[in-house]
Structures are given as structure tokens and as C-alpha cells.
Scaffold this motif. Structure first.
Motif, PDB file in Angstrom:
ATOM      1  N   GLY A   1       0.793  -1.226   0.000  1.00 31.50           N
ATOM      2  CA  GLY A   1       0.000   0.000   0.000  1.00 31.50           C
ATOM      3  C   GLY A   1       0.819   1.266   0.000  1.00 31.50           C
ATOM      4  N   SER A   2       2.050   1.201  -0.502  1.00 24.61           N
ATOM      5  CA  SER A   2       3.013   2.281  -0.302  1.00 24.61           C
ATOM      6  C   SER A   2       2.791   3.478  -1.222  1.00 24.61           C
ATOM      7  N   HIS A   3       3.364   4.617  -0.796  1.00 22.96           N
ATOM      8  CA  HIS A   3       3.285   5.863  -1.570  1.00 22.96           C
ATOM      9  C   HIS A   3       4.256   6.862  -0.971  1.00 22.96           C
ATOM     10  N   ARG A   4       4.615   7.870  -1.744  1.00 24.09           N
ATOM     11  CA  ARG A   4       5.427   8.961  -1.219  1.00 24.09           C
ATOM     12  C   ARG A   4       4.652   9.655  -0.104  1.00 24.09           C
ATOM     13  N   THR A   5       5.340   9.984   0.993  1.00 26.92           N
ATOM     14  CA  THR A   5       4.693  10.681   2.098  1.00 26.92           C
ATOM     15  C   THR A   5       4.057  11.977   1.595  1.00 26.92           C
ATOM     16  N   GLY A   6       2.806  12.202   1.987  1.00 24.48           N
ATOM     17  CA  GLY A   6       2.083  13.382   1.545  1.00 24.48           C
ATOM     18  C   GLY A   6       1.286  13.170   0.275  1.00 24.48           C
ATOM     19  N   LYS A   7       1.448  11.986  -0.342  1.00 24.63           N
ATOM     20  CA  LYS A   7       0.694  11.641  -1.544  1.00 24.63           C
ATOM     21  C   LYS A   7      -0.349  10.576  -1.200  1.00 24.63           C
ATOM     22  N   GLN A   8      -1.161  10.218  -2.172  1.00 29.24           N
ATOM     23  CA  GLN A   8      -2.156   9.178  -1.970  1.00 29.24           C
ATOM     24  C   GLN A   8      -1.603   7.833  -2.404  1.00 29.24           C
ATOM     25  N   GLY A   9      -2.104   6.761  -1.781  1.00 26.88           N
ATOM     26  CA  GLY A   9      -1.669   5.415  -2.139  1.00 26.88           C
ATOM     27  C   GLY A   9      -2.672   4.386  -1.665  1.00 26.88           C
ATOM     28  N   GLY A  10      -2.282   3.133  -1.774  1.00 23.54           N
ATOM     29  CA  GLY A  10      -3.203   2.054  -1.440  1.00 23.54           C
ATOM     30  C   GLY A  10      -3.477   1.912   0.038  1.00 23.54           C
ATOM     31  N   ASN A  11      -2.487   2.256   0.883  1.00 21.61           N
ATOM     32  CA  ASN A  11      -2.547   2.176   2.347  1.00 21.61           C
ATOM     33  C   ASN A  11      -3.188   0.868   2.854  1.00 21.61           C
ATOM     34  N   TYR A  12      -3.832   0.934   4.026  1.00 25.54           N
ATOM     35  CA  TYR A  12      -4.411  -0.279   4.621  1.00 25.54           C
ATOM     36  C   TYR A  12      -5.521  -0.872   3.762  1.00 25.54           C
ATOM     37  N   ASP A  13      -6.235  -0.021   3.023  1.00 28.49           N
ATOM     38  CA  ASP A  13      -7.351  -0.510   2.206  1.00 28.49           C
ATOM     39  C   ASP A  13      -6.868  -1.564   1.202  1.00 28.49           C
ATOM     40  N   GLU A  14      -5.717  -1.311   0.591  1.00 30.32           N
ATOM     41  CA  GLU A  14      -5.181  -2.244  -0.392  1.00 30.32           C
ATOM     42  C   GLU A  14      -4.812  -3.577   0.254  1.00 30.32           C
ATOM     43  N   LEU A  15      -4.202  -3.527   1.437  1.00 24.90           N
ATOM     44  CA  LEU A  15      -3.815  -4.753   2.142  1.00 24.90           C
ATOM     45  C   LEU A  15      -5.041  -5.544   2.581  1.00 24.90           C
ATOM     46  N   ARG A  16      -6.029  -4.846   3.095  1.00 26.87           N
ATOM     47  CA  ARG A  16      -7.227  -5.541   3.589  1.00 26.87           C
ATOM     48  C   ARG A  16      -8.040  -6.128   2.441  1.00 26.87           C
ATOM     49  N   ALA A  17      -8.055  -5.473   1.308  1.00 26.83           N
ATOM     50  CA  ALA A  17      -8.740  -6.028   0.139  1.00 26.83           C
ATOM     51  C   ALA A  17      -8.030  -7.290  -0.340  1.00 26.83           C
ATOM     52  N   PHE A  18      -6.689  -7.267  -0.322  1.00 28.80           N
ATOM     53  CA  PHE A  18      -5.913  -8.449  -0.709  1.00 28.80           C
ATOM     54  C   PHE A  18      -6.177  -9.598   0.266  1.00 28.80           C
ATOM     55  N   ALA A  19      -6.150  -9.303   1.560  1.00 29.70           N
ATOM     56  CA  ALA A  19      -6.380 -10.338   2.569  1.00 29.70           C
ATOM     57  C   ALA A  19      -7.781 -10.929   2.451  1.00 29.70           C
ATOM     58  N   LYS A  20      -8.751 -10.094   2.144  1.00 35.91           N
ATOM     59  CA  LYS A  20     -10.130 -10.572   1.995  1.00 35.91           C
ATOM     60  C   LYS A  20     -10.270 -11.516   0.811  1.00 35.91           C
ATOM     61  N   GLU A  21      -9.462 -11.284  -0.224  1.00 36.46           N
ATOM     62  CA  GLU A  21      -9.531 -12.131  -1.409  1.00 36.46           C
ATOM     63  C   GLU A  21      -8.744 -13.434  -1.238  1.00 36.46           C
ATOM     64  N   TYR A  22      -7.567 -13.359  -0.615  1.00 44.51           N
ATOM     65  CA  TYR A  22      -6.674 -14.513  -0.591  1.00 44.51           C
ATOM     66  C   TYR A  22      -6.583 -15.217   0.761  1.00 44.51           C
ATOM     67  N   TYR A  23      -6.933 -14.546   1.858  1.00 43.83           N
ATOM     68  CA  TYR A  23      -6.854 -15.144   3.184  1.00 43.83           C
ATOM     69  C   TYR A  23      -8.197 -14.971   3.878  1.00 43.83           C
TER      70      TYR A  23
END
Length: 437
Positions: free
Chosen positions: A270-292
């Protein structure tokens, strides 16, 4: 509220605040892993030193690591051989392997759940890049190998494997390492002059000063405000998920990382340059919901890394014009191994010993890399942004981070609580106003 798995159930030793004048041979500013290791090696050498930490030891970036100890730093070796030559690439590899070996040695007497694991950098679409990296590392005499299949929940195009790398619990390690060291906590240094550092309550006179504050906060030397930017990434710790039996990271900046700790799977991304937008926790939780599907989130936390221009840390003399001032920064995504490298190198330099690693990590090496111009453009755009919400470091426009409810600086990565209190440097104080979103 975010909390890393390392900070749960582990108590670090307490140290007094410094509220007087002191003299010492070496002053270390910063009580993260790098600074504490510097203090440890100076203690062993019988060198007079003081370490000061603005908050509590380990309370900065160290507490939010994924705690991988490896000389496999993305796909760095093919790039280093092409850009800097085989000799410098070999020194870099040897330095990080020696750092790994030192952890292995210290872990025999400091309980920290040290485990040898194989380390992998995988790709989803650039198989040729992996093959080139294997060839480059092999040319340095290191037995890396190409791996076709990985125990990950998706298909890859292959990976490069480094054997006998490691992972550990950094808070347990710090607790054992720091207990007998000469440390002062809650001592936030705000000013440095030649052979002197101070705040409103204390003054420290030192023959040599090491700045180990993650991002250097002195702007008049070294041009670190141009040579560095900060990058945030996120981790969730899942119970009832997969045992991957190794350490895995995507070669792509926006990819995922995997490793286990006890009965947990640490999933990063979920990484991104500080001060910019990125995947953050939402991206990780969506991945976990799909695969785990049966995975249960036990912890979540975020960190940020200082990114150098050429993917190599800056360790050594702060600048050519700053005698007796030293720095360790720009660890990129590899803070644990780089912390040990910096401590081994800087403890030699402040004792005026020769060290063959100096040239490779020199902060005064060439800055002419494409990232320099990107950093300059980012700073210029934010300096010209019309807003009263500005960072006290160099005046860049602050951005509201709705995920973590913080004010973040896209230029250099300083971060502030919702009420304006300082979280992360290079800023050295709170906001002069209480921002409104």
C-alpha cells in the motif's frame, strides 16, 4: 489505533532526561536501532559517549519495521555494477553480509527470536530483470539462484533467492542491547553547532557528533533536503493465514511483502510517497479478503523510509564542510541491515580508523541522479502551493492524510498530529498553528 506487533508485551529500559551541561567525546543523536548500535560498539571500545533520544528509544521508525535482516535489497546489484562498477557492488554486498553476521553473533546472547530464513525478490512481469540480477550477484561470488515457484497465493514470473538471511524481533533486541548503555531519553536536540548540541534545557559539548535521527534535521550542510524523500508503507498482521516460510518482497514499488512472525503473517504494501495518496491499509485488507478468507487482523501499523538518490544509504561525514559531524540516513527499505552497517562504519570513523566501506556509503558522493530533479520539482510545486498550512522545516505545503489523521509534508516527509504535534522529522517542533482540514 495502530500498533506494531513488536511493541506489544515488550518493555524497554527507561532512561533519565538530560537537564544540564555535559561533555563527551562522541555524542549520538537518535535512539533508534542505528544510534543504539553505535553506542553499543563505542561502549565495547571504551570510547566516552552519550546517546540522546527525543522521546523513548525505539519510538520512531524502529518500532514500525518488518524486521528483515538481509543483504538482498530489491534488485540493486545489477544496477550498482552498471552504474558504479563491480568493485563498489562487491563492497556493498560484503558490508551487508558482515552486518547480517554481526546480528547472528549478537543474537546468541540477546534473546530476540532470531531466525534464519531465505529471502526472495519476486516479479509479476519482469522475469528478465530477475535473471539479470541473479547473474549480477553470481558475478560477485554470491550464490543467489533463480526460483520458478513460490508459496504465495498468486502466480509470479520468478524470483531471486538469497539463502541464510534472517528475521528477528527488534524490540527484544533493543531491550537487551540498550540496558547498560549511556542513554538519555526525552532529550530533544533542536540545534547543532561545531562540537556542540543543545536544547532549552541542556548543552552537550562533544569532539564528534553522530546524527542518527532518520532524516537529518540540519539544512545548512549536506543538502539532504534535496538528496532524500520519504516513502510510507503499511503492514497488517494476520492470524490464521499462511506460513510462507521465508521473506518475500515484490521488485515493484507498489507490490506486496510477506513474512511470518510466530503465528502471524505480516503482509506489507500500500506504499506511496509521504504526503501523496496510495493504497494504504485498504489495499492490504482487500488483498487479505480475497486470498486469506479466514485471516483475522491482529495488528496494523505504518512506517516511512528515507529514500536516497541511488538506493545506497548515506553513512559517513555529514558533508565535506562539516568536520567531526557524521550521519546515517537514506536506508531506503532496508533499515535493519543498514542500521548495523552504519554503526559498524561510524564507530570506526569516530575512532579515526580506516574502513573500506567509506567510499561506497560516502554522503559526499555524486548527487547527479534523475531522482534529484524529481525531488526538486516536488519541493518547488509544494512551495508554490497557496495555503497557510505549511511545514516549519522548509515551508512546504502540508497535506491532510485522512487514513492516519495526520498532516504530512510531501517535500521531506515531516508529519504532525491533528493538533499540530510533531510525529516525524526533519521538522524539529510542532506547528505554530492548529490546522483545520
Amino acid at each position: 489505533m495502530s500498533q506494531s506487533v513488536w511493541t506489544d508485551h515488550i518493555k524497554l529500559p527507561d532512561f533519565h532526561k538530560l537537564e544540564e551541561k555535559k561533555k563527551t567525546h562522541v555524542l549520538i543523536i537518535g535512539g533508534g536501532l542505528s544510534g543504539i548500535l553505535c553506542a553499543y560498539f563505542l561502549e565495547l571500545a571504551g570510547v566516552d559517549y552519550i546517546l540522546v533520544e527525543g522521546k523513548r528509544i525505539g519510538s520512531g521508525i524502529t518500532k514500525n519495521t518488518t524486521a528483515k535482516i538481509t543483504s538482498q535489497h530489491g534488485l540493486i546489484y545489477d544496477k550498482m555494477i552498471r552504474n558504479k562498477g563491480k568493485e563498489q557492488a562487491l563492497v556493498y554486498l560484503r558490508a551487508n553480509e558482515q552486518a547480517l553476521e554481526m546480528y547472528r553473533k549478537l543474537a546468541k546472547t540477546i534473546p530476540c527470536k532470531f531466525e534464519e530464513k531465505n529471502s526472495f525478490v519476486y516479479t509479476l512481469k519482469n522475469r528478465e530483470w530477475i535473471e539479470k540480477e541473479v547473474s549480477a550477484v553470481n558475478s560477485l561470488g554470491f550464490p543467489a539462484k533463480f526460483v520458478e515457484k513460490l508459496p504465495l497465493p498468486f502466480e509470479t514470473e520468478g524470483a531471486i533467492q538469497f539463502s541464510k538471511q534472517a528475521q528477528f524481533n527488534p524490540f527484544q533486541f533493543i531491550a537487551g542491547l540498550a540496558k547498560n548503555l549511556n542513554i538519555y531519553e526525552h532529550t530533544f536536540i533542536t540545534e547543532i553547532a561545531p562540537n556542540k548540541a543543545w536544547n532549552e534545557e541542556c548543552e552537550i559539548y562533544a569532539n564528534k557528533i553522530i546524527v542518527a535521527t532518520h532524516f537529518p534535521f540540519i539544512n545548512k550542510n549536506g543538502s539532504y533536503f534535496l538528496k532524500l524523500y520519504q516513502h510510507r508503507s503499511y503492514v497488517i498482521a494476520l492470524e490464521h493465514a499462511q506460513n510462507v516460510n521465508g521473506m518475500y518482497v515484490d521488485e515493484a514499488k507498489q507490490g506486496f511483502s510477506f513474512r511470518n512472525y510466530d503465528n502471524l503473517l505480516l503482509l506489507g504494501g500500500g506504499s506511496h510517497r509521504t504526503g501523496k495518496q496510495g493504497g494504504n491499509y485498504d489495499e492490504l485488507r482487500a488483498f487479505a479478503k480475497e486470498y486469506y478468507l479466514e485471516g483475522t487482523e491482529r495488528y496494523h501499523w505504518a512506517t516511512q523510509d528515507c529514500m536516497s538518490l541511488d538506493s545506497v544509504p548515506y553513512i559517513g561525514q555529514y558533508s565535506k564542510h562539516a568536520k567531526d559531524l557524521y550521519v546515517a540516513t537514506g536506508f531506503n527499505k532496508w533499515g535493519m541491515t543498514s542500521a548495523m552497517v552504519s554503526a559498524m562504519l561510524l564507530s570506526d570513523l569516530v575512532q579515526e580508523k580506516e574502513n573500506e566501506w567509506s567510499r561506497v556509503f560516502s554522503p559526499s558522493r555524486s548527487i547527479w541522479h534523475p531522482q534529484l530533479f524529481l525531488n526538486g520539482i516536488e519541493a518547488t510545486l509544494n512551495l508554490l502551493t497557496p495555503t497557510f498550512k505549511r511545514c516549519p522545516h522548509l515551508g512546504c505545503a502540508l497535506k491532510w492524510n485522512p487514513i492516519e489523521r495526520t498532516w504530512d509534508c510531501p517535500c521531506h516527509g515531516s508529519r504532525f498530529e491533528e493538533d499540530g504535534s510533531l510525529i516525524d522529522n526533519p521538522a524539529t517542533g510542532k506547528l505554530s498553528f492548529v490546522p483545520k482540514k
